[in-house]
Design an enzyme around this catalytic site. Structure first.
Site, PDB file in Angstrom:
ATOM      1  N   ILE A  19       9.128   5.045  -0.061  1.00  0.00           N
ATOM      2  CA  ILE A  19       9.497   3.729   0.452  1.00  0.00           C
ATOM      3  C   ILE A  19       8.718   2.631  -0.262  1.00  0.00           C
ATOM      4  O   ILE A  19       9.279   1.598  -0.641  1.00  0.00           O
ATOM      5  CB  ILE A  19       9.258   3.670   1.974  1.00  0.00           C
ATOM      6  CG1 ILE A  19      10.273   4.553   2.700  1.00  0.00           C
ATOM      7  CG2 ILE A  19       9.335   2.232   2.488  1.00  0.00           C
ATOM      8  CD1 ILE A  19      10.015   4.701   4.191  1.00  0.00           C
ATOM      9  N   TYR A  61      -0.369  12.304  13.370  1.00  0.00           N
ATOM     10  CA  TYR A  61       0.452  11.306  12.684  1.00  0.00           C
ATOM     11  C   TYR A  61       1.085  10.353  13.691  1.00  0.00           C
ATOM     12  O   TYR A  61       0.962   9.128  13.583  1.00  0.00           O
ATOM     13  CB  TYR A  61       1.533  12.007  11.866  1.00  0.00           C
ATOM     14  CG  TYR A  61       2.486  11.078  11.157  1.00  0.00           C
ATOM     15  CD1 TYR A  61       2.073  10.329  10.063  1.00  0.00           C
ATOM     16  CD2 TYR A  61       3.814  10.964  11.571  1.00  0.00           C
ATOM     17  CE1 TYR A  61       2.943   9.482   9.401  1.00  0.00           C
ATOM     18  CE2 TYR A  61       4.701  10.122  10.915  1.00  0.00           C
ATOM     19  CZ  TYR A  61       4.258   9.382   9.836  1.00  0.00           C
ATOM     20  OH  TYR A  61       5.134   8.549   9.188  1.00  0.00           O
ATOM     21  N   SER A  85       6.446   5.097  12.726  1.00  0.00           N
ATOM     22  CA  SER A  85       7.280   6.263  12.977  1.00  0.00           C
ATOM     23  C   SER A  85       7.280   6.541  14.462  1.00  0.00           C
ATOM     24  O   SER A  85       6.334   6.179  15.168  1.00  0.00           O
ATOM     25  CB  SER A  85       6.732   7.476  12.213  1.00  0.00           C
ATOM     26  OG  SER A  85       7.408   8.654  12.602  1.00  0.00           O
ATOM     27  N   THR A 134       0.829  -1.202   0.000  1.00  0.00           N
ATOM     28  CA  THR A 134       0.000   0.000   0.000  1.00  0.00           C
ATOM     29  C   THR A 134       0.867   1.257   0.000  1.00  0.00           C
ATOM     30  O   THR A 134       1.995   1.253   0.483  1.00  0.00           O
ATOM     31  CB  THR A 134      -0.924   0.040   1.221  1.00  0.00           C
ATOM     32  OG1 THR A 134      -0.134   0.061   2.425  1.00  0.00           O
ATOM     33  CG2 THR A 134      -1.860  -1.157   1.246  1.00  0.00           C
ATOM     34  N   GLY A 135       0.317   2.327  -0.576  1.00  0.00           N
ATOM     35  CA  GLY A 135       0.949   3.643  -0.489  1.00  0.00           C
ATOM     36  C   GLY A 135       2.048   3.908  -1.498  1.00  0.00           C
ATOM     37  O   GLY A 135       2.939   4.728  -1.233  1.00  0.00           O
ATOM     38  N   ALA A 136       2.002   3.290  -2.668  1.00  0.00           N
ATOM     39  CA  ALA A 136       3.069   3.444  -3.661  1.00  0.00           C
ATOM     40  C   ALA A 136       2.730   4.536  -4.664  1.00  0.00           C
ATOM     41  O   ALA A 136       2.583   4.282  -5.853  1.00  0.00           O
ATOM     42  CB  ALA A 136       3.327   2.120  -4.372  1.00  0.00           C
TER      43      ALA A 136
END
Length: 255
Positions: free
Chosen positions: A21, A166, A157, A13-15
């Site tokens: 990353i 976040y 994170s 996910t998130g590409a």
């Protein structure tokens, strides 16, 4: 390297950007013998300082295919609670069952205790925490890989100060993912979280880069490829005994 029909399938996910990353993870897994389905969300990148990378999906598909794999790009807003099931449905229909779930997506807008809006707080938790839970749940419900083959990996994170929504939502992501190591033990899958530290994906100022390099014993910034190499190891048979861990892969910056 296995033939395309013999390759396991990873969902990443998130590409959304080639500098990110997730793009490095997609590329590295394809090189390691995986087919790869991946998600992206152009609206998120478009409202961030770095802007939209319009050609990323096509370039990533080409990279996977050049490595001998099959690829699927799915645009999906993971703030929508229906999106995880829809993404898995698309991936299964096109490429087959998912063996590895690698979650690199995020909502990340800097704000603190005094200036975070309720809307921003809720969106961070919808994307970073709720979508993580729903993706893990969907993975478990559809899981068909042999015991010991399945993998769940999430990126986290340690940001906290002036990064309230976040950081808080990433902490929730940690707990959700690590719970899977126990709750999904009957499936024989591993579940781990990676904290990559400060990785240079285009968001760091020159001043911040210098500070990070100075604070890192290895004397350089982390790269997306560093992250992808760890994912490839965790997804390999050799990484199958690592489970339920929050792994720091940051050049020693927290030592």
């Amino acid at each position: 390297m296995p033939e395309s029909g013999d390759r396991p399938l990873a969902l990443v996910t998130g590409a959304g950007r080639m500098a990110g990353i997730a793009a490095a993870v997609v590329t590295r897994l394809a090189e390691a013998g995986w087919d790869v389905a991946f998600t992206y969300w152009r609206s998120y990148d478009a409202r961030m300082p770095w802007g939209e990378d319009a050609g990323a999906a096509g370039e990533l598909r080409a990279r996977v295919e050049a490595a001998g794999g099959r690829a699927l790009a799915v645009e999906a807003d993971l703030a929508d609670p229906a999106a995880p099931a829809a993404v898995f449905g698309r991936a299964e229909e096109a490429l087959g069952p998912v063996t590895a779930l690698v979650m690199c997506h995020c909502e990340s807008v800097d704000s603190g205790i005094l200036d975070t809006s309720v809307e921003s707080f809720d969106r961070h938790f919808a994307v970073n925490a709720r979508a993580t839970w729903l993706l893990v749940r969907e993975y478990a419900l559809r899981h068909r890989a042999a015991p010991g083959a399945g993998r769940i990996i999430a990126f986290t994170s340690d940001h906290t100060v002036f990064n309230l929504p976040y950081g808080a939502s990433k902490a929730a992501l940690d707990r959700i993912t690590l719970a899977a190591a126990r709750e999904l033990a009957h499936l024989g899958v591993t579940a781990n979280v990676i904290n990559p530290g400060a990785v240079d994906t285009g968001w760091m100022t020159p001043e911040l880069k210098a500070q990070v390099v100075e604070a890192t014993p290895l004397g350089r910034l982390g790269t997306p490829r560093d992250c992808a190499n760890l994912v490839a190891f965790l997804c390999s048979p050799e990484g199958g005994w690592i489970n339920g861990q929050l792994l720091y892969s940051n050049g020693g910056s927290t030592a």
